[in-house]
Design an enzyme around this catalytic site. Structure first.
Site, PDB file in Angstrom:
ATOM      1  N   ASP A  71      -1.871  71.010   2.972  1.00 31.53           N
ATOM      2  CA  ASP A  71      -1.537  69.647   3.860  1.00 31.53           C
ATOM      3  C   ASP A  71      -0.717  68.979   2.713  1.00 31.53           C
ATOM      4  O   ASP A  71      -0.196  67.780   3.172  1.00 31.53           O
ATOM      5  CB  ASP A  71      -2.846  69.559   3.903  1.00 31.53           C
ATOM      6  CG  ASP A  71      -3.555  68.592   2.146  1.00 31.53           C
ATOM      7  OD1 ASP A  71      -3.667  69.438   1.451  1.00 31.53           O
ATOM      8  OD2 ASP A  71      -4.696  68.068   3.285  1.00 31.53           O
ATOM      9  N   SER A  72      -0.590  69.491   1.543  1.00 33.82           N
ATOM     10  CA  SER A  72       0.348  68.640   0.576  1.00 33.82           C
ATOM     11  C   SER A  72       2.324  68.914   1.377  1.00 33.82           C
ATOM     12  O   SER A  72       2.910  68.055   0.502  1.00 33.82           O
ATOM     13  CB  SER A  72       1.096  69.396  -0.772  1.00 33.82           C
ATOM     14  OG  SER A  72       0.956  70.839  -0.707  1.00 33.82           O
ATOM     15  N   ASP A 110      -4.523  75.232   4.990  1.00 35.89           N
ATOM     16  CA  ASP A 110      -5.357  74.182   4.505  1.00 35.89           C
ATOM     17  C   ASP A 110      -5.237  73.417   6.072  1.00 35.89           C
ATOM     18  O   ASP A 110      -5.462  72.894   7.071  1.00 35.89           O
ATOM     19  CB  ASP A 110      -4.473  73.302   4.353  1.00 35.89           C
ATOM     20  CG  ASP A 110      -4.778  72.496   2.434  1.00 35.89           C
ATOM     21  OD1 ASP A 110      -6.489  73.661   2.371  1.00 35.89           O
ATOM     22  OD2 ASP A 110      -4.399  71.506   1.906  1.00 35.89           O
ATOM     23  N   LYS A 140      -8.366  76.665   4.282  1.00 38.45           N
ATOM     24  CA  LYS A 140      -9.272  76.648   2.373  1.00 38.45           C
ATOM     25  C   LYS A 140      -9.572  75.237   3.517  1.00 38.45           C
ATOM     26  O   LYS A 140      -8.869  73.640   4.604  1.00 38.45           O
ATOM     27  CB  LYS A 140      -8.194  75.376   1.764  1.00 38.45           C
ATOM     28  CG  LYS A 140      -8.386  75.661   1.075  1.00 38.45           C
ATOM     29  CD  LYS A 140      -7.401  75.488  -0.726  1.00 38.45           C
ATOM     30  CE  LYS A 140      -6.277  74.623  -0.524  1.00 38.45           C
ATOM     31  NZ  LYS A 140      -6.976  72.953  -0.360  1.00 38.45           N
ATOM     32  N   GLU A 142     -11.633  71.252   1.848  1.00 32.71           N
ATOM     33  CA  GLU A 142     -11.754  70.118   0.688  1.00 32.71           C
ATOM     34  C   GLU A 142     -13.585  69.892  -0.015  1.00 32.71           C
ATOM     35  O   GLU A 142     -14.256  69.324   1.732  1.00 32.71           O
ATOM     36  CB  GLU A 142     -11.108  69.821   0.429  1.00 32.71           C
ATOM     37  CG  GLU A 142      -8.949  69.465  -0.159  1.00 32.71           C
ATOM     38  CD  GLU A 142      -8.703  68.154  -0.030  1.00 32.71           C
ATOM     39  OE1 GLU A 142      -9.135  66.603  -0.183  1.00 32.71           O
ATOM     40  OE2 GLU A 142      -7.418  68.616  -0.303  1.00 32.71           O
ATOM     41  N   GLU A 209      -8.739  71.858  -8.954  1.00 32.02           N
ATOM     42  CA  GLU A 209      -7.895  71.271  -8.985  1.00 32.02           C
ATOM     43  C   GLU A 209      -8.637  70.000 -10.500  1.00 32.02           C
ATOM     44  O   GLU A 209      -9.383  69.360 -10.134  1.00 32.02           O
ATOM     45  CB  GLU A 209      -7.576  70.165  -7.779  1.00 32.02           C
ATOM     46  CG  GLU A 209      -6.176  69.739  -7.878  1.00 32.02           C
ATOM     47  CD  GLU A 209      -5.297  69.342  -6.695  1.00 32.02           C
ATOM     48  OE1 GLU A 209      -5.664  69.843  -5.325  1.00 32.02           O
ATOM     49  OE2 GLU A 209      -4.326  68.152  -7.116  1.00 32.02           O
TER      50      GLU A 209
HETATM   51  O1  KIV Z   1      -1.621  71.098  -0.434  1.00 35.05           O
HETATM   52  C1  KIV Z   1      -2.126  71.672  -1.695  1.00 35.05           C
HETATM   53  O2  KIV Z   1      -0.886  72.196  -1.651  1.00 35.05           O
HETATM   54  C2  KIV Z   1      -3.132  72.343  -2.089  1.00 35.05           C
HETATM   55  C3  KIV Z   1      -2.904  72.910  -3.930  1.00 35.05           C
HETATM   56  C4  KIV Z   1      -2.463  71.227  -4.692  1.00 35.05           C
HETATM   57  C5  KIV Z   1      -4.371  73.949  -3.805  1.00 35.05           C
HETATM   58  O3  KIV Z   1      -4.511  71.916  -2.026  1.00 35.05           O
END
Ligand code: KIV
Length: 308
Positions: A71-72, A110, A140, A142, A209
């Site tokens: 989600d970055s 994510d 994934k 969090e 992280e």
């Molecule tokens: O969203 C993302 O890019 C991440 C990574 C930094 C692990 O969660």
């Protein structure tokens, strides 16, 4: 698992020193047991984020093991100020494009903020959308605490889950901002408990992280699933970096762990500047960039145009 048909063999990166016109070696899609085997053998796992077709193709060609549609991407490709606003629909578009661009790496998507926290039912339904609609292999999420139950529910529905502890950007405000986590004994113990709980919930891997390297070193003795680090030192089973950070495309705030391997934004700006200058000086397009017409056809066309 993925609803998208996967090739049985695909080309991948060439070993160093092998010419680029040499046929690439063949590589099978990465599986969960293979990642576990990498951990057992002490072979580091390389993970990178990707958000679109070209970045996925780069990851494929470079031979990475795991691609994360992070989600970055909310910040790196969609221009939001944080990862919080990105929607499931937006993430599905990104994940589908990445799926079309890569076959070999395990593809993890994510779950965005607000799409899984409220209940186990919501978490399972959102995870199912990513598997069915984008062709991701795994999801994934969090955090620990109540998110452990969400992870367990998704695993129970047959979808592989990667956990994420330490600095969790979706809840960065509650953590005091984008800062390293586990720098006091109490907070380090919380990170450790979350990681172990997610492992017990059935996660196949976990991201650490922005956690002090010494805390990770200590915690690794308790981790039976592959641990992928980002700003977590060298003792984890693998590393992940954000595509735009490692290639120097994104200009936002860069954390200390974001090592740059290229300066692509500068190269891209220089290329577009040169194009703009050539358009303005009429140096572009040159004859080799244009199409020709038979002189007889051209004369006839001119005559027809006169009469019209
Ligand atoms: O969203 C993302 O890019 C991440 C990574 C930094 C692990 O969660």
């Amino acid at each position: 698992m993925s609803t998208t048909p996967r090739l049985t063999t695909v080309p991948t990166a060439r070993p160093p020193g092998v010419a680029h016109d040499a046929p690439p070696p063949e590589r099978l899609p990465v599986t969960l047991p293979q990642l576990a085997e990498h951990k057992r053998l002490g072979e580091p796992i390389a993970m990178v984020t990707a958000y679109d077709y070209p970045s996925a193709q780069v990851a494929e060609a470079a031979g990475v093991d795991v691609v994360l549609v992070g989600d970055s991407g909310a910040m790196t490709v969609l221009g939001y100020d944080s990862t919080v606003p990105v929607s499931v629909e937006e993430m599905l578009v990104l994940a589908s494009a990445v799926r079309r661009g890569c076959r070999t790496p395990l593809l993890v998507a994510d779950l965005p903020f607000g799409s899984y926290e409220a209940s186990d039912e919501l978490a399972v339904a959102t995870a199912q959308r990513f598997i069915k609609e984008s062709g991701a292999d795994a999801v994934k999420l969090e955090g620990g605490g109540t998110m452990v139950a969400r992870a367990r529910a998704i695993v129970g529905a047959g979808i592989p889950v990667m956990g994420h502890v330490g600095l969790t950007p979706q809840t960065a405000t509650a953590l005091g901002g984008y800062r390293a986590q586990g720098r006091t004994a109490t907070r380090a113990l919380e990170v450790a408990r979350d990681a172990i709980d997610l492992q017990r919930a059935g996660c196949f891997a976990i991201v650490f992280e922005a956690v002090p390297a010494a805390v990770c070193d200590t915690l690794m003795t308790r981790m039976e699933i592959p641990v992928i680090g980002i700003g977590a030192g060298g003792s984890t089973d693998g590393q992940v970096l954000v595509f735009h950070d490692l290639l120097g495309i994104y200009n936002g705030i860069s954390p200390r762990f974001a090592k740059r391997y290229a300066e692509l934004k500068a190269a891209m700006v220089a290329g577009v500047e040169e194009y703009v200058a050539e358009v303005r000086s009429r140096a572009f397009p040159a004859p080799e960039h244009t199409y020709s017409i038979d002189p007889g056809e051209l004369a006839e066309f001119r005559g027809l145009l006169e009469q019209s």
